[in-house]
Design a protein around this motif. Structure first.
Motif: not given
Ligand SMILES: Cc1cc2nc3c(=O)[nH]c(=O)nc-3n(C[C@H](O)[C@H](O)[C@H](O)COP(=O)(O)OP(=O)(O)OC[C@H]3O[C@@H](n4cnc5c(N)ncnc54)[C@H](O)[C@@H]3O)c2cc1C
Length: 224
Positions: A188-211
């Motif tokens: 996951l940490y090297t990829r922009n991830a998508f998952c599309i279960p019925d009626g839903e969408l998951w999107v995830s990706y690495t971002v800089p920390a709060r600082d």
């Protein structure tokens, strides 16, 4: 010629970009922000685009530090986490604070007015006046309504334009990289991830920390 003065309502990303772009073409600007707090801790992950980088450079923001986390690939997962497709598609993911902080720091402090909540705008043929909830007023040549989705400026001038529920909502979370398993990190940490279960969408990706930290082990994982 006297300097033209712009009143910018809202000191978030839209207000900051408007302020810097107007200053770059010779306007005096004053930014009026309702919140008394520093806004940097407000947001999470944001995608970045070439146009964003071009505007930051045009404003004169120092771009020597990384803008975010470079993600080389996209992955599409099925409902059990199996890989459906895994394709190269480089993207730079940044963070709200990573954009906001340098924009705010580059604006002279005397031009930013915190705890100023616009209640009404008055205008005549020569000027525009902002009236704030504490009774103070500011007059200029231009007023920019950068006061967000529930804009008081828009409510006054376009009273029929109201936000409407789109029929879905988002859960949003940040997961610390230090808490990820090696398998999660690898997939996951090297990829922009998508998952599309019925009626839903998951999107995830690495971002800089709060600082705004982007060195390995520090970034957060942003899940929507
Ligand atoms: C959970 C979440 C996730 C998001 N994820 C992404 C993303 O991944 N990518 C992306 O591009 N965007 C994302 N966004 C949207 C992003 O936050 C906005 O695009 C961006 O903040 C909009 O900036 P803005 O300046 O237009 O408005 P806002 O950030 O809403 O700022 C408006 C400002 O105006 C101030 N204000 C309001 N009323 C008044 C008033 N009467 N007087 C004075 N000041 C006032 C507010 O305090 C606020 O600071 C996300 C937003 C949320 C909530």
């Amino acid at each position: 010629m006297t300097m033209r003065r712009a009143l910018i309502i809202g000191g978030s990303l839209g207000g900051m970009f408007a302020a810097h772009l107007l200053r770059a073409i010779g306007w005096r600007v004053d930014v009026f922000e309702r919140s008394a707090e520093d806004l940097a801790g407000r947001g999470a992950g944001l995608g970045s685009h070439a146009a964003l980088v071009a505007i930051l450079k045009r404003i004169g923001i120092d771009m020597s530090a990384p803008l975010g986390v470079a993600i080389p690939r996209y992955v599409w997962l099925d409902e059990k986490g199996g890989v459906v497709a895994d394709v190269p598609r480089p993207r730079m993911m940044t963070a709200w604070s990573r954009l906001y902080r340098p924009l705010k720091d580059a604006l002279p402090a005397e031009l930013y007015h915190a705890a100023k909540s616009l209640v009404r705008v008055e205008q005549d043929a020569r000027s525009v006046t902002a009236i704030f909830s504490d009774g103070t007023r500011a007059t200029g040549d231009l007023l920019v309504g950068a006061d967000g989705v529930r804009s008081a400026v828009r409510a006054q001038f376009l009273p029929d334009a109201k936000p409407e529920y789109a029929g879905y909502f988002a859960w949003r979370a940040l997961h610390a990289e230090a808490d990820a398993t090696p398998a999660q990190r690898e997939l996951l940490y090297t990829r922009n991830a998508f998952c599309i279960p019925d009626g839903e969408l998951w999107v995830s990706y690495t971002v800089p920390a709060r600082d705004a930290e982007v060195t390995p082990g520090k970034p957060d994982y942003n899940v929507v």
